[in-house]
Design a protein around this motif. Structure first.
Motif, PDB file in Angstrom:
ATOM      1  N   UNK A   1      49.541  10.310 108.163  1.00  0.00           N
ATOM      2  CA  UNK A   1      50.384  11.490 107.961  1.00  0.00           C
ATOM      3  C   UNK A   1      51.857  11.158 108.159  1.00  0.00           C
ATOM      4  N   UNK A   2      52.179  10.428 109.232  1.00  0.00           N
ATOM      5  CA  UNK A   2      53.578  10.138 109.494  1.00  0.00           C
ATOM      6  C   UNK A   2      54.160   9.158 108.479  1.00  0.00           C
ATOM      7  N   UNK A   3      53.352   8.201 108.021  1.00  0.00           N
ATOM      8  CA  UNK A   3      53.855   7.314 106.965  1.00  0.00           C
ATOM      9  C   UNK A   3      54.102   8.102 105.691  1.00  0.00           C
ATOM     10  N   UNK A   4      53.221   9.056 105.408  1.00  0.00           N
ATOM     11  CA  UNK A   4      53.378   9.908 104.234  1.00  0.00           C
ATOM     12  C   UNK A   4      54.642  10.762 104.358  1.00  0.00           C
ATOM     13  N   UNK A   5      54.882  11.311 105.545  1.00  0.00           N
ATOM     14  CA  UNK A   5      56.068  12.134 105.753  1.00  0.00           C
ATOM     15  C   UNK A   5      57.353  11.316 105.625  1.00  0.00           C
ATOM     16  N   UNK A   6      57.337  10.095 106.143  1.00  0.00           N
ATOM     17  CA  UNK A   6      58.526   9.262 106.037  1.00  0.00           C
ATOM     18  C   UNK A   6      58.804   8.892 104.579  1.00  0.00           C
ATOM     19  N   UNK A   7      57.749   8.656 103.824  1.00  0.00           N
ATOM     20  CA  UNK A   7      57.916   8.281 102.420  1.00  0.00           C
ATOM     21  C   UNK A   7      58.346   9.473 101.570  1.00  0.00           C
ATOM     22  N   UNK A   8      57.836  10.671 101.904  1.00  0.00           N
ATOM     23  CA  UNK A   8      58.098  11.870 101.105  1.00  0.00           C
ATOM     24  C   UNK A   8      58.943  12.889 101.858  1.00  0.00           C
ATOM     25  N   UNK A   9      59.815  12.413 102.715  1.00  0.00           N
ATOM     26  CA  UNK A   9      60.653  13.308 103.515  1.00  0.00           C
ATOM     27  C   UNK A   9      61.390  14.305 102.613  1.00  0.00           C
ATOM     28  N   UNK A  10      61.307  15.600 102.894  1.00  0.00           N
ATOM     29  CA  UNK A  10      61.959  16.607 102.048  1.00  0.00           C
ATOM     30  C   UNK A  10      63.461  16.366 101.916  1.00  0.00           C
ATOM     31  N   UNK A  11      63.980  16.611 100.730  1.00  0.00           N
ATOM     32  CA  UNK A  11      65.401  16.395 100.473  1.00  0.00           C
ATOM     33  C   UNK A  11      66.281  17.253 101.381  1.00  0.00           C
ATOM     34  N   UNK A  12      65.757  18.393 101.823  1.00  0.00           N
ATOM     35  CA  UNK A  12      66.548  19.311 102.642  1.00  0.00           C
ATOM     36  C   UNK A  12      66.853  18.757 104.032  1.00  0.00           C
ATOM     37  N   UNK A  13      66.084  17.787 104.493  1.00  0.00           N
ATOM     38  CA  UNK A  13      66.348  17.209 105.814  1.00  0.00           C
ATOM     39  C   UNK A  13      66.550  15.695 105.757  1.00  0.00           C
ATOM     40  N   UNK A  14      66.361  15.114 104.589  1.00  0.00           N
ATOM     41  CA  UNK A  14      66.392  13.656 104.456  1.00  0.00           C
ATOM     42  C   UNK A  14      67.794  13.098 104.621  1.00  0.00           C
ATOM     43  N   UNK A  15      67.898  11.966 105.305  1.00  0.00           N
ATOM     44  CA  UNK A  15      69.151  11.238 105.438  1.00  0.00           C
ATOM     45  C   UNK A  15      69.224  10.218 104.307  1.00  0.00           C
ATOM     46  N   UNK A  16      70.199  10.361 103.419  1.00  0.00           N
ATOM     47  CA  UNK A  16      70.318   9.479 102.258  1.00  0.00           C
ATOM     48  C   UNK A  16      71.381   8.403 102.462  1.00  0.00           C
ATOM     49  N   UNK A  17      71.534   7.948 103.677  1.00  0.00           N
ATOM     50  CA  UNK A  17      72.460   6.847 103.925  1.00  0.00           C
ATOM     51  C   UNK A  17      71.931   5.587 103.238  1.00  0.00           C
ATOM     52  N   UNK A  18      72.802   4.599 103.065  1.00  0.00           N
ATOM     53  CA  UNK A  18      72.405   3.377 102.376  1.00  0.00           C
ATOM     54  C   UNK A  18      71.259   2.673 103.104  1.00  0.00           C
ATOM     55  N   UNK A  19      71.346   2.586 104.434  1.00  0.00           N
ATOM     56  CA  UNK A  19      70.301   1.893 105.185  1.00  0.00           C
ATOM     57  C   UNK A  19      68.970   2.626 105.103  1.00  0.00           C
ATOM     58  N   UNK A  20      69.016   3.951 105.083  1.00  0.00           N
ATOM     59  CA  UNK A  20      67.782   4.719 104.971  1.00  0.00           C
ATOM     60  C   UNK A  20      67.185   4.598 103.571  1.00  0.00           C
ATOM     61  N   UNK A  21      68.027   4.616 102.553  1.00  0.00           N
ATOM     62  CA  UNK A  21      67.525   4.477 101.191  1.00  0.00           C
ATOM     63  C   UNK A  21      66.906   3.106 100.958  1.00  0.00           C
ATOM     64  N   UNK A  22      67.505   2.070 101.537  1.00  0.00           N
ATOM     65  CA  UNK A  22      66.939   0.729 101.413  1.00  0.00           C
ATOM     66  C   UNK A  22      65.576   0.658 102.094  1.00  0.00           C
ATOM     67  N   UNK A  23      65.499   1.206 103.292  1.00  0.00           N
ATOM     68  CA  UNK A  23      64.230   1.206 104.018  1.00  0.00           C
ATOM     69  C   UNK A  23      63.182   2.023 103.273  1.00  0.00           C
ATOM     70  N   UNK A  24      63.589   3.168 102.701  1.00  0.00           N
ATOM     71  CA  UNK A  24      62.656   4.043 101.992  1.00  0.00           C
ATOM     72  C   UNK A  24      62.130   3.362 100.727  1.00  0.00           C
ATOM     73  N   UNK A  25      63.015   2.695  99.986  1.00  0.00           N
ATOM     74  CA  UNK A  25      62.591   2.002  98.771  1.00  0.00           C
ATOM     75  C   UNK A  25      61.608   0.883  99.096  1.00  0.00           C
ATOM     76  N   UNK A  26      61.904   0.149 100.150  1.00  0.00           N
ATOM     77  CA  UNK A  26      61.025  -0.942 100.573  1.00  0.00           C
ATOM     78  C   UNK A  26      59.665  -0.369 100.998  1.00  0.00           C
ATOM     79  N   UNK A  27      59.705   0.667 101.787  1.00  0.00           N
ATOM     80  CA  UNK A  27      58.504   1.289 102.313  1.00  0.00           C
ATOM     81  C   UNK A  27      57.643   1.870 101.200  1.00  0.00           C
ATOM     82  N   UNK A  28      58.295   2.453 100.169  1.00  0.00           N
ATOM     83  CA  UNK A  28      57.575   3.103  99.088  1.00  0.00           C
ATOM     84  C   UNK A  28      56.968   2.101  98.108  1.00  0.00           C
ATOM     85  N   UNK A  29      57.674   1.000  97.862  1.00  0.00           N
ATOM     86  CA  UNK A  29      57.264   0.087  96.797  1.00  0.00           C
ATOM     87  C   UNK A  29      56.490  -1.139  97.264  1.00  0.00           C
ATOM     88  N   UNK A  30      56.408  -1.353  98.567  1.00  0.00           N
ATOM     89  CA  UNK A  30      55.771  -2.565  99.069  1.00  0.00           C
ATOM     90  C   UNK A  30      54.495  -2.235  99.822  1.00  0.00           C
TER      91      UNK A  30
END
Length: 212
Positions: A170-199
């Motif tokens: 559940x928590x991995x799913x939430x981190x991958x699909x974090x709602x845009x309304x609360x999501x932090x779109x900083x560069x470091x977070x986007x890099x981590x999210x892309x890695x987490x989603x695609x790997x």
């Protein structure tokens, strides 16, 4: 989430992976970033539940040399600490959300409306995560080889693992699909999210059976 929980390690730990996307180099792990920084969710476990289930918040020690040496489970415990299964068994039993490997949607909805009261987007995402993960955990548990689990170390309670598997998923799913309304779109977070989603994990399924 539980404060200073091994769950944070679990969420990030499964990001060590092999390449599955031409856009992301999965051989290069991005710099560590606290998942709560990238998806600042409220605490999932209430103070009342923490107190009721405190006796189960015991982390299993890493296996001794040679213990479960050929198993994915043994290697995962050694490299990626995860929440004690009895803790979330207690939490789910107290709330009635997940009992006897069955998800109670009505009690889940009621609980999410309390802990995530300020974000209907997060309530929706969490509901979808629990529904998806409960199915995946059931499939994963059904496909486990028919063999007895090793006895826990002295002093450790005996509990089924499905509750911990469900919460990790559940928590991995939430981190991958974090709602845009609360999501932090900083560069470091986007890099981590892309890695987490695609790997994907380098070997075997994660404990929830969820394919990332």
């Amino acid at each position: 989430m539980l404060s200073s929980s091994p769950l944070l390690v679990l969420v990030v730990g499964f990001c060590l992976t092999a390449a599955v996307s031409a856009d992301v180099d999965c051989s290069k792990r991005p710099p560590f970033v606290n998942p709560k920084t990238c998806c600042p969710m409220p605490e999932f476990v209430t103070a009342e539940l923490k107190e009721k289930c405190a006796q189960y918040n015991i982390t299993r020690p890493p296996p001794m040399d040679g213990e479960a040496s050929g198993s994915f489970e043994g290697k995962r415990r050694h490299h990626h600490p995860h929440p004690p299964p009895c803790l979330f068994s207690c939490i789910f039993n107290e709330t009635g959300i997940y009992v006897d490997r069955s998800l109670n949607q009505a009690k889940l909805t009621s609980y999410l409306q309390v802990v995530f009261k300020d974000s209907t987007d997060l309530q929706t995402t969490a509901t979808e995560a629990f529904t998806t993960c409960a199915t995946k955990v059931a499939e994963f548990e059904a496909n486990l080889p028919a063999r007895p689990r090793p006895s826990p170390p002295p002093g450790m309670p005996i509990c089924p693992h499905d509750a911990g598997h469900l919460m990790g998923c559940v928590f991995r799913n939430l981190m991958k699909n974090c709602p845009a309304s609360i999501r932090n779109d900083s560069e470091e977070c986007n890099q981590a999210r892309e890695f987490f989603t695609n790997c994907k994990p380098p070997r075997g399924p994660p404990p929830s059976g969820e394919e990332m």
